[in-house]
Scaffold this motif. Structure first.
Motif, PDB file in Angstrom:
ATOM      1  N   ARG A  25       2.138   3.228   1.367  1.00 58.22           N
ATOM      2  CA  ARG A  25       1.662   2.908   0.426  1.00 58.22           C
ATOM      3  C   ARG A  25       0.987   1.230   0.785  1.00 58.22           C
ATOM      4  NH1 ARG A  25       3.045   4.680  -4.063  1.00 58.22           N
ATOM      5  NH2 ARG A  25       3.925   6.213  -4.811  1.00 58.22           N
ATOM      6  N   GLN A  47      -3.003   3.692  -7.439  1.00 56.16           N
ATOM      7  CA  GLN A  47      -2.134   4.219  -6.009  1.00 56.16           C
ATOM      8  C   GLN A  47      -2.522   4.264  -4.636  1.00 56.16           C
ATOM      9  OE1 GLN A  47       0.719   5.871  -6.047  1.00 56.16           O
ATOM     10  NE2 GLN A  47       1.103   5.641  -8.208  1.00 56.16           N
ATOM     11  N   ARG A 106      -3.243   3.561  -0.879  1.00 59.28           N
ATOM     12  CA  ARG A 106      -2.371   3.815   0.249  1.00 59.28           C
ATOM     13  C   ARG A 106      -3.034   2.976   1.428  1.00 59.28           C
ATOM     14  NH1 ARG A 106       0.817   5.480  -2.428  1.00 59.28           N
ATOM     15  NH2 ARG A 106       0.951   7.804  -3.413  1.00 59.28           N
ATOM     16  N   LYS A 132      -6.103  13.249   1.145  1.00 54.87           N
ATOM     17  CA  LYS A 132      -4.458  12.952   1.477  1.00 54.87           C
ATOM     18  C   LYS A 132      -4.476  12.224  -0.172  1.00 54.87           C
ATOM     19  CE  LYS A 132      -2.799  13.420   4.504  1.00 54.87           C
ATOM     20  NZ  LYS A 132      -1.562  14.480   4.972  1.00 54.87           N
ATOM     21  N   VAL A 133      -6.222  11.951  -1.077  1.00 55.86           N
ATOM     22  CA  VAL A 133      -6.529  11.519  -1.885  1.00 55.86           C
ATOM     23  C   VAL A 133      -6.010  13.032  -3.470  1.00 55.86           C
ATOM     24  CG1 VAL A 133      -8.464  10.651  -4.045  1.00 55.86           C
ATOM     25  CG2 VAL A 133      -8.344   9.965  -1.661  1.00 55.86           C
ATOM     26  N   GLU A 156      -3.652  15.279  -2.652  1.00 55.31           N
ATOM     27  CA  GLU A 156      -1.950  15.590  -2.678  1.00 55.31           C
ATOM     28  C   GLU A 156      -1.618  14.832  -3.449  1.00 55.31           C
ATOM     29  OE1 GLU A 156       1.090  14.284   1.009  1.00 55.31           O
ATOM     30  OE2 GLU A 156      -0.892  15.895   1.766  1.00 55.31           O
ATOM     31  N   CYS A 157      -1.856  12.835  -3.805  1.00 51.79           N
ATOM     32  CA  CYS A 157      -1.388  12.430  -3.829  1.00 51.79           C
ATOM     33  C   CYS A 157      -1.971  12.528  -6.367  1.00 51.79           C
ATOM     34  CB  CYS A 157      -2.656  10.535  -4.025  1.00 51.79           C
ATOM     35  SG  CYS A 157      -1.400   9.499  -5.224  1.00 51.79           S
ATOM     36  N   THR A 196       0.230  15.213  -6.944  1.00 61.38           N
ATOM     37  CA  THR A 196       1.654  14.643  -7.218  1.00 61.38           C
ATOM     38  C   THR A 196       2.054  14.383  -8.889  1.00 61.38           C
ATOM     39  OG1 THR A 196       2.167  14.783  -4.633  1.00 61.38           O
ATOM     40  CG2 THR A 196       3.075  13.489  -6.791  1.00 61.38           C
ATOM     41  N   LEU A 197       0.360  13.341  -9.227  1.00 59.98           N
ATOM     42  CA  LEU A 197       1.230  13.399 -10.393  1.00 59.98           C
ATOM     43  C   LEU A 197      -0.149  13.725 -11.091  1.00 59.98           C
ATOM     44  CD1 LEU A 197      -1.202   9.595  -9.269  1.00 59.98           C
ATOM     45  CD2 LEU A 197       1.138  10.356  -9.833  1.00 59.98           C
TER      46      LEU A 197
END
Length: 152
Positions: free
Chosen positions: A10, A45, A47, A92-93, A95-96, A99-100
């Motif tokens: 983060r 968010q 990272r 990763k974007v 994936e994030c 998750t949201l």
């Protein structure tokens, strides 16, 4: 998270000086340090990607809005571009965003940023529109933004 000598974590206020330094080095019209601080304060968010020696390699900021995430900023350090790290960060974007609970990711990109356009298109983003005179350009001129969406 660790993968091939890379560590994603983060983004915090402690990262902002380094993030801003990379931002200044890769964008002709960079965000301000305050833009990053405000984004973190707003709960977006963020990272950061670091190598095994702790050097900042890249970062992204993502804003969730209803069912769509907006990729506000993404960058890879100039000396590390061309290694596939931009695509890795896009993974990763996505994936994030999943998750949201998001259904898609939206972004804007300069038509003149051919390298980024190629990465986004290869990843699966498609153009859905344009924002006229969105970005500042040289000599007081403005540049359009291509609006792109990736369905998760």
């Amino acid at each position: 998270m660790t993968e091939a000598g890379l560590h994603l974590s983060r983004m915090t206020a402690a990262d902002l000086d380094e993030v801003f330094g990379v931002e200044l080095s890769v964008y002709p019209h960079p965000w301000t340090r305050g833009n990053f601080a405000d984004s973190l304060a707003s709960g977006y968010q963020g990272r950061v990607l670091r190598d095994d020696e702790g050097r900042l390699v890249g970062y992204f900021l993502l804003m969730a809005a209803v069912d769509e995430a907006h990729l506000l900023n993404v960058a890879v350090r100039a000396g590390r571009q061309g290694e596939g790290l931009g695509r890795w960060l896009l993974d990763k974007v996505a994936e994030c965003a999943r998750t949201l609970g998001m259904e898609s990711v939206l972004l804007e990109v300069r038509p003149s940023n051919l390298r980024a356009l190629k990465v986004y298109e290869q990843y699966g983003f498609t153009e859905i529109g344009r924002r006229k005179a969105y970005y500042p350009d040289h000599n007081g001129q403005r540049e359009d933004a291509i609006v792109m969406r990736y369905v998760l």
